[in-house]
Design an enzyme around this catalytic site. Structure first.
Site, PDB file in Angstrom:
ATOM      1  N   HIS A 214       0.840  -1.328  -0.115  1.00  0.00           N
ATOM      2  CA  HIS A 214       0.039   0.010  -0.058  1.00  0.00           C
ATOM      3  C   HIS A 214       0.877   1.193   0.023  1.00  0.00           C
ATOM      4  CE1 HIS A 214      -2.871  -3.056   1.221  1.00  0.00           C
ATOM      5  NE2 HIS A 214      -3.839  -2.323   0.688  1.00  0.00           N
ATOM      6  N   ASP A 288      -5.356  -5.175  -4.233  1.00  0.00           N
ATOM      7  CA  ASP A 288      -5.934  -4.445  -3.111  1.00  0.00           C
ATOM      8  C   ASP A 288      -7.533  -4.708  -2.907  1.00  0.00           C
ATOM      9  OD1 ASP A 288      -5.937  -3.217  -0.689  1.00  0.00           O
ATOM     10  OD2 ASP A 288      -6.209  -1.392  -1.447  1.00  0.00           O
ATOM     11  N   PRO A 306     -13.616   2.242   4.696  1.00  0.00           N
ATOM     12  CA  PRO A 306     -12.560   2.578   3.521  1.00  0.00           C
ATOM     13  C   PRO A 306     -12.457   0.968   2.823  1.00  0.00           C
ATOM     14  CG  PRO A 306     -11.557   2.889   5.904  1.00  0.00           C
ATOM     15  CD  PRO A 306     -13.129   2.300   5.947  1.00  0.00           C
ATOM     16  N   GLY A 307     -12.100   1.378   1.560  1.00  0.00           N
ATOM     17  CA  GLY A 307     -11.751   0.247   0.843  1.00  0.00           C
ATOM     18  C   GLY A 307     -12.377   0.038  -0.703  1.00  0.00           C
TER      19      GLY A 307
END
Lengths: 398, 315
Positions: A214, A288, A306-307
């Site tokens: 990340h 991801d 988030p994501g």
């Protein structure tokens, strides 16, 4: 046996016909516009199961991975319950879908307070040790983890972040965050996290193999690159979407929760450096894949979970970014290294599997058509080049 | 009849708003102010329209001001009490909004702790959304009433020098004022402790001063912001006493300001912290004018967003 006619096989000159074992029963395929590349690998795949039935199921994850060209998935331990005991680790590997590799937790419950049974989990089949996206808050615990895991020859995966700064803000701290009135997360969060880890590794006579996931800032990429040059066994990756998106997508009045990512999208300059680092072979890519249920995203940006999903858009995102900077043959070679052969180095040796891609088609990312159960792709609405036409995790061309 | 040039169904913020639109709102507010001076403080302009106030954060003046504004325009009002609603049971903003929308309101006035919450509601439904404060982002009606108050005193906002002092980083009032005032030709200086007035404010159209003393001799307007204890994280401010010493506005500092300076505060006031009691109640203070103008500005906003095609009340 059907044939794949006139296909460009990655790594070999010219076009050729291939026997197409796994597709027996189907007709010959005209592949004159297509390329067959080594199967893609996602080092940062959160399966959403067990524990989150509205995010993903084994069936939808398999379908999404194959649709996106991924033959190998390293599954995050950050599910419910957390994969932090050897009893939870089993051979996921089925006969048809992508290979599912297990990343086991470094600390029980991802709490960062103690050591999980790292040795037993490795023996049970875990291939990587990681607390997923959660940074280890205590530097003392982190140091102990490095020392302890090194004794098992383990590969460790961290998302580097200063644990306190990591809690600040929901978007990159910059002129954009000030303009749109959202709390910012300073880029130094990541740089400090990388620096802390590299300092500990540098002090070890024999440091363990470490992968940093990340990465989103130019400063962090520079630190990792310098450390690798000094001989530290470190590598790094960034989500493929980070080559396409930066904080400027937030610079308006949308406040769209699909851009709620953690770590957040950084600056345009950071994005440009990420692309350069991928081209230079200093940075790998991942999908991801972070599926979220609609009710987790249908919120104010600050409150949304988030994501973003990634399996079904990562190839196109990477290809679109790289083809803009490199001639096609070079761009494809970089993509294969960054999204397949490089990440594969962290996994046990296995045959690669193959992915068939069309490099010319341009299409819009439409999460509604995705095979994933989740619809939260941050790239939704983007027009990207490249399309995955087929994926065979166990196809051997030898 | 006021020709409305508002090119929007909502009032979400002053960032990006055109000068002519702000001008219209302020001009309309002047007309509306006259209604509040009448013996019968009511006009039928929004009769049959429904305005819902949906406040997820505490408010006294903004909420009552919007409700009074709606009532003076004869709209039906519904105050949605978050503390006793399903929100307290964990209902999401969107589910709450769906429920309210099913009751067919024409406008919703929303205050929410998250930046962008009003924008979310605006996109989701065809009602008019009026932002009564979202996160640290904007509080447009407060800035408009501030601007009306300044215009009353100085005749124009063009060329005015406005100093905003205090917790700029956490203040939606400051941000809306910065956007609105600079659009209208004023210049804005900001001052506050480094943790509340960060260097990244340079990306906004403001001049960052290092101390309140630096802005005193330059400012036509001193706008003191409330120290928002509820929004401060750890290690932001050593003590209230220290803040009052270095950034509080007391009589001595007022005497060093321009003679025509006006003192403003969006309220509620922490007396003795950001502003001394004798300054808040003194002859330079226009704090109560701000409150009065709040109703007029909110009447103007409701009229311009909901009453399109209707006649404005005439003086």
């Amino acid at each position: 046996m059907p044939r794949l006619r006139d296909v460009q096989l990655f790594g070999t000159p010219g076009r050729q016909d291939l026997m197409w074992g796994e597709t027996s029963g189907e007709e010959d395929v005209d592949a004159s516009q297509l390329h067959l590349i080594p199967g893609l690998v996602d080092l940062c795949c959160n399966p959403g199961f067990p524990g989150f039935p509205l995010r993903e199921s084994p069936r939808t994850l398999t379908a999404a991975a194959l649709a996106g060209g991924f033959t190998d998935l390293l599954l995050s331990p950050a599910v419910d319950p957390v994969v932090d005991t050897p009893e939870q680790i089993s051979a996921h590997d089925g006969q048809t879908g992508p290979r599912r590799w297990t990343a086991a937790a470094l600390s029980p419950g991802l709490q960062g307070k103690d050591l999980a049974e790292l040795g037993l989990m490795l023996r049970a089949g875990a291939v990587v040790l990681s607390d997923g996206a959660v940074p280890i808050a205590s530097t003392v615990v982190l140091r102990n983890i490095l020392d302890y895991a090194q004794g098992f020859g383990a590969t460790l995966l961290f998302r580097p972040a200063d644990p306190e700064l990591d809690l600040l803000g929901v978007v990159n701290e910059s002129a954009v965050s000030v303009r749109i009135g959202l709390r910012g997360n300073p880029p130094a969060t990541e740089e400090i996290g990388v620096g802390r880890l590299l300092a500990l590794l540098s002090a070890m006579p024999v440091p363990p193999r470490v992968h940093l996931s990340h990465l989103g800032t130019a400063a962090a990429v520079a630190l990792v690159t310098q450390a690798a040059r000094r001989g530290l066994p470190v590598s790094a990756s960034t989500p493929a979407r980070n080559l396409i998106l930066d904080e400027e997508v937030l610079d308006g009045f949308g406040y769209e929760s699909r851009y709620r990512l953690h770590p957040p999208l950084r600056s345009r300059r950071d994005r440009e450096v990420l692309v350069e680092a991928v081209i230079a072979g200093q940075l790998w890519l991942c999908a991801d894949h972070q599926p979220r249920a609609p009710e987790e995203k249908e919120h104010e940006l600050e409150r949304a979970t988030p994501g973003s999903t990634g399996l079904e858009s990562a190839f196109s995102a990477a290809w679109t970014a790289l083809r803009a900077h490199l001639p096609p043959d070079k761009a494809l070679a970089v993509l294969v290294q960054a999204l397949s052969l490089g990440p594969r180095q962290l996994l046990p040796p296995a045959s690669t599997g193959w992915t068939l891609v069309d490099l010319e088609t341009e299409q819009e990312v439409q999460p509604a058509t995705h095979r994933s159960l989740a619809r939260n792709d941050a790239l939704a609405g983007r027009r990207l080049f490249g399309r995955v036409c087929g994926c065979w995790p166990r196809l051997s061309l030898d | 009849m006021v020709e409305t040039p508002l090119k929007r169904k909502d009032m979400l913020g002053l960032r990006g708003m055109e000068r002519a639109e702000i001008q219209t709102i302020l001009d309309t507010a002047e007309l509306m102010r006259e209604v509040s001076r009448r013996k019968v403080k009511k006009v039928p302009t929004l009769r049959g329209r429904t305005v819902v106030t949906l406040f997820f954060e505490n408010s006294t003046r903004t909420k009552t001001s919007f409700e009074l504004a709606a009532k003076r325009l004869s709209a039906d009002t519904l105050s949605f009490n978050v503390a006793t609603s399903s929100v307290a049971k964990g209902e999401s903003l969107m589910d709450t909004a769906r429920t309210i929308y099913a009751m067919s309101p024409d406008a919703v006035v929303v205050r929410h702790g998250c930046t962008g919450a009003p924008h979310l509601l605006s996109r989701a439904f065809p009602w008019s959304v009026l932002n009564a404060g979202d996160g640290v982002n904007e509080h447009p009606s407060q800035a408009l009433l501030d601007m009306l108050t300044m215009r009353d005193r100085f005749g124009s906002l063009d060329g005015l020098k406005v100093a905003i002092v205090g917790d700029i980083a956490h203040s939606r009032v400051a941000r809306s004022n910065i956007f609105g005032l600079t659009t209208m030709g004023a210049s804005v200086m900001v001052a506050g402790p480094g943790t509340m007035c960060k260097a990244d404010l340079a990306s906004l159209p403001v001049e960052r001063a290092h101390s309140i003393d630096e802005v005193l001799p330059k400012a036509d307007v001193l706008m003191m912001l409330r120290i928002q204890r509820e929004r401060l994280g750890p290690a932001v401010l050593p003590s209230v006493r220290e803040y009052a010493t270095f950034y509080g506005l007391d009589l001595e500092r007022v005497q060093r300001a321009r003679p025509e300076v006006i003192v403003m505060h969006p309220g509620p006031i922490n007396r003795g912290v950001e502003i001394a009691a004798d300054v808040a109640d003194g002859d330079r203070s226009v704090i109560l004018d701000q409150v009065t103008n709040g109703i007029a500005v909110r009447m103007a906003l409701l009229f311009l967003l909901l009453g399109r095609g209707e006649d404005a009340p005439t003086a």
